[in-house]
Write an enzyme that holds these catalytic residues in place. Structure first.
Site, PDB file in Angstrom:
ATOM      1  N   LYS A  13       0.727  -1.099   0.066  1.00 11.30           N
ATOM      2  CA  LYS A  13      -0.052   0.084  -0.028  1.00 11.30           C
ATOM      3  C   LYS A  13       0.677   1.189   0.026  1.00 11.30           C
ATOM      4  CE  LYS A  13      -2.250  -1.155   3.962  1.00 11.30           C
ATOM      5  NZ  LYS A  13      -1.405  -2.518   4.148  1.00 11.30           N
ATOM      6  N   ARG A  88     -10.002  -0.092   8.686  1.00 11.75           N
ATOM      7  CA  ARG A  88      -9.307  -1.525   8.740  1.00 11.75           C
ATOM      8  C   ARG A  88     -10.415  -2.443   9.838  1.00 11.75           C
ATOM      9  NH1 ARG A  88      -3.581   0.247   8.646  1.00 11.75           N
ATOM     10  NH2 ARG A  88      -2.901  -1.903   9.487  1.00 11.75           N
ATOM     11  N   ARG A 127      11.908  -4.765   5.049  1.00 16.29           N
ATOM     12  CA  ARG A 127      11.386  -3.349   4.679  1.00 16.29           C
ATOM     13  C   ARG A 127      12.305  -2.707   5.528  1.00 16.29           C
ATOM     14  NH1 ARG A 127       5.509  -1.361   5.423  1.00 16.29           N
ATOM     15  NH2 ARG A 127       5.796  -2.529   7.438  1.00 16.29           N
ATOM     16  N   ARG A 159      11.515  -0.695  10.834  1.00 17.20           N
ATOM     17  CA  ARG A 159      10.374  -0.257  11.887  1.00 17.20           C
ATOM     18  C   ARG A 159      10.225  -1.138  13.229  1.00 17.20           C
ATOM     19  NH1 ARG A 159       5.106   0.885   8.375  1.00 17.20           N
ATOM     20  NH2 ARG A 159       3.827  -0.282   9.841  1.00 17.20           N
ATOM     21  N   ARG A 170       0.280  -8.845  13.765  1.00 19.01           N
ATOM     22  CA  ARG A 170      -0.477  -7.860  12.702  1.00 19.01           C
ATOM     23  C   ARG A 170      -1.293  -8.793  11.733  1.00 19.01           C
ATOM     24  NH1 ARG A 170       4.218  -4.433  10.854  1.00 19.01           N
ATOM     25  NH2 ARG A 170       3.081  -3.568   9.225  1.00 19.01           N
TER      26      ARG A 170
HETATM   27  P1  AP5 Z   1       4.627  -1.476   1.939  1.00 19.26           P
HETATM   28  O1  AP5 Z   1       4.563  -0.950   0.553  1.00 19.26           O
HETATM   29  O2  AP5 Z   1       5.419  -0.811   3.082  1.00 19.26           O
HETATM   30  O3  AP5 Z   1       3.553  -2.447   2.573  1.00 19.26           O
HETATM   31  P2  AP5 Z   1       2.320  -1.645   3.364  1.00 19.26           P
HETATM   32  O4  AP5 Z   1       1.031  -2.563   2.743  1.00 19.26           O
HETATM   33  O5  AP5 Z   1       2.204  -0.298   3.097  1.00 19.26           O
HETATM   34  O6  AP5 Z   1       2.498  -2.689   4.747  1.00 19.26           O
HETATM   35  P3  AP5 Z   1       2.328  -1.930   6.322  1.00 19.26           P
HETATM   36  O7  AP5 Z   1       3.168  -3.030   7.043  1.00 19.26           O
HETATM   37  O8  AP5 Z   1       3.039  -0.232   6.425  1.00 19.26           O
HETATM   38  O9  AP5 Z   1       0.889  -1.898   6.319  1.00 19.26           O
HETATM   39  P4  AP5 Z   1       0.310  -1.963   7.714  1.00 19.26           P
HETATM   40  O10 AP5 Z   1      -1.119  -1.709   7.150  1.00 19.26           O
HETATM   41  O11 AP5 Z   1       0.277  -2.992   8.707  1.00 19.26           O
HETATM   42  O12 AP5 Z   1       0.902  -0.751   8.512  1.00 19.26           O
HETATM   43  P5  AP5 Z   1       0.228   0.782   8.924  1.00 19.26           P
HETATM   44  O13 AP5 Z   1       1.437   1.495   9.046  1.00 19.26           O
HETATM   45  O14 AP5 Z   1      -1.000   1.157   8.196  1.00 19.26           O
HETATM   46  O15 AP5 Z   1       5.559  -2.871   1.424  1.00 19.26           O
HETATM   47  C1  AP5 Z   1       6.177  -3.837   2.399  1.00 19.26           C
HETATM   48  C2  AP5 Z   1       7.542  -4.043   1.858  1.00 19.26           C
HETATM   49  O16 AP5 Z   1       7.375  -4.829   0.856  1.00 19.26           O
HETATM   50  C3  AP5 Z   1       8.270  -2.895   1.714  1.00 19.26           C
HETATM   51  O17 AP5 Z   1       9.804  -3.119   1.881  1.00 19.26           O
HETATM   52  C4  AP5 Z   1       8.415  -2.719   0.347  1.00 19.26           C
HETATM   53  O18 AP5 Z   1       9.555  -2.294  -0.560  1.00 19.26           O
HETATM   54  C5  AP5 Z   1       8.084  -4.147  -0.511  1.00 19.26           C
HETATM   55  N1  AP5 Z   1       7.242  -4.341  -1.549  1.00 19.26           N
HETATM   56  C6  AP5 Z   1       6.163  -3.436  -1.923  1.00 19.26           C
HETATM   57  N2  AP5 Z   1       5.827  -4.052  -2.975  1.00 19.26           N
HETATM   58  C7  AP5 Z   1       6.523  -5.002  -3.531  1.00 19.26           C
HETATM   59  C8  AP5 Z   1       6.560  -5.736  -4.611  1.00 19.26           C
HETATM   60  N3  AP5 Z   1       5.472  -5.867  -5.643  1.00 19.26           N
HETATM   61  N4  AP5 Z   1       7.263  -6.772  -4.813  1.00 19.26           N
HETATM   62  C9  AP5 Z   1       8.271  -6.926  -3.671  1.00 19.26           C
HETATM   63  N5  AP5 Z   1       8.479  -6.266  -2.708  1.00 19.26           N
HETATM   64  C10 AP5 Z   1       7.490  -5.172  -2.450  1.00 19.26           C
HETATM   65  O19 AP5 Z   1      -0.209   0.346  10.425  1.00 19.26           O
HETATM   66  C11 AP5 Z   1       0.670   0.241  11.288  1.00 19.26           C
HETATM   67  C12 AP5 Z   1      -0.247   0.276  12.604  1.00 19.26           C
HETATM   68  O20 AP5 Z   1      -0.862   1.384  13.110  1.00 19.26           O
HETATM   69  C13 AP5 Z   1      -1.277  -0.929  12.743  1.00 19.26           C
HETATM   70  O21 AP5 Z   1      -0.644  -2.267  13.183  1.00 19.26           O
HETATM   71  C14 AP5 Z   1      -2.199  -0.433  13.752  1.00 19.26           C
HETATM   72  O22 AP5 Z   1      -1.801  -0.678  14.886  1.00 19.26           O
HETATM   73  C15 AP5 Z   1      -2.282   1.131  13.668  1.00 19.26           C
HETATM   74  N6  AP5 Z   1      -2.995   1.515  12.768  1.00 19.26           N
HETATM   75  C16 AP5 Z   1      -3.040   2.146  11.234  1.00 19.26           C
HETATM   76  N7  AP5 Z   1      -4.029   2.337  10.719  1.00 19.26           N
HETATM   77  C17 AP5 Z   1      -5.109   1.926  11.747  1.00 19.26           C
HETATM   78  C18 AP5 Z   1      -6.373   2.141  11.511  1.00 19.26           C
HETATM   79  N8  AP5 Z   1      -7.247   2.242  10.447  1.00 19.26           N
HETATM   80  N9  AP5 Z   1      -7.276   1.528  12.625  1.00 19.26           N
HETATM   81  C19 AP5 Z   1      -6.662   1.137  13.931  1.00 19.26           C
HETATM   82  N10 AP5 Z   1      -5.078   1.225  13.900  1.00 19.26           N
HETATM   83  C20 AP5 Z   1      -4.557   1.545  13.031  1.00 19.26           C
END
Ligand code: AP5
Length: 214
Positions: A13, A88, A127, A159, A170
């Site tokens: 994402k 989510r 990552r 991270r 997660r």
């Molecule tokens: P990346 O693009 O970083 O993946 P992502 O989908 O953004 O993953 P996240 O882990 O950041 O998502 P998340 O939803 O768990 O975390 P968030 O910050 O929202 O890609 C991942 C890796 O893969 C990278 O190294 C990239 O280079 C690589 N990659 C990408 N595409 C690729 C490809 N095609 N091929 C190979 N490699 C590739 O949330 C963190 C925390 O915040 C949550 O756990 C929760 O506690 C809280 N939180 C956030 N939003 C909410 C909400 N709405 N409600 C409640 N709590 C929330």
């Protein structure tokens, strides 16, 4: 247009979001990034969010929806936003759809990145993230320059919630609380299922093709 970027942790994402937002001329709003900003600044919200993020759990819906409500009312969001990582949970989805109906009627497009679990742990544990601008890299698929972040020169680190035990928590939270959101969205928005496996550029092209369909 309002666009929701949906998918499990590590589905790409954050990697795809900036291009999509730039192409559509709308701001990129990532709830995880907002929580991390508060955490860095040491605010009360940051401290509260950390207690959930460090365990791989969701920050409570009321806190998250209030945060998104105030962000959606900022001037740059008047013509739409790209929401990344929100909604989510089913209550968040129902709240958002109601809010958009009342305040921003118009099309809601969901880009759902589909990536099997077997890819996700490797992606997340590899990552690396820039401490300064938040740009993400992967040690194998998209390595950062040796001198630091390719975009701003900042320090690139792992991270804290990308440690393997938290990643597994997660993914369990995603399966339990977030995956059911897709059913709610399918009934109320145009959902494009995007194959998120393959080169980053290939996934980007699939997203562009889906957006061209509306
Ligand atoms: P990346 O693009 O970083 O993946 P992502 O989908 O953004 O993953 P996240 O882990 O950041 O998502 P998340 O939803 O768990 O975390 P968030 O910050 O929202 O890609 C991942 C890796 O893969 C990278 O190294 C990239 O280079 C690589 N990659 C990408 N595409 C690729 C490809 N095609 N091929 C190979 N490699 C590739 O949330 C963190 C925390 O915040 C949550 O756990 C929760 O506690 C809280 N939180 C956030 N939003 C909410 C909400 N709405 N409600 C409640 N709590 C929330």
């Amino acid at each position: 247009m309002n666009v929701l970027l949906f998918g499990p942790p590590g589905s790409g994402k954050g990697t795809q979001a900036k291009d999509v937002a730039t192409t559509l001329g709308i701001p990129h709003v990532a709830t995880g990034d907002i929580f991390r900003k508060h955490l860095k600044e040491g605010t009360d919200l940051g401290r509260l969010a950390r207690s959930y993020m460090d365990r791989g759990e969701l920050v409570p819906d009321s806190v998250t929806c209030d945060l998104v409500a105030s962000r959606l009312q900022e001037a740059d969001a008047a013509n739409g936003v790209l929401l990344d990582g929100f909604p989510r949970s089913v209550p968040q989805a129902e709240w958002l759809l109601g809010w958009l109906r009342a305040h921003r009627p118009g099309p809601v497009v969901v880009l759902s990145l589909v990536v099997p679990d077997s890819f996700l742990v490797g992606r997340i544990s590899g990552r690396r993230t820039c401490l300064k601008c938040g740009a993400t890299y992967h040690v194998t698929h998209n390595p950062p320059p040796a001198s630091g972040c390719g975009q701003c020169g900042g320090e690139v680190v792992q991270r804290k919630d990308d440690a393997e035990d938290v990643v597994l928590a997660r993914l369990a939270t995603y399966a339990r609380e977030t995956a059911p959101v897709l059913g709610v969205l399918r009934g109320a928005a145009t959902v494009h299922d995007i194959d998120g496996v393959g080169a980053i550029e290939d996934v980007r092209a699939r997203i562009a093709a889906a957006l061209a369909l509306g």
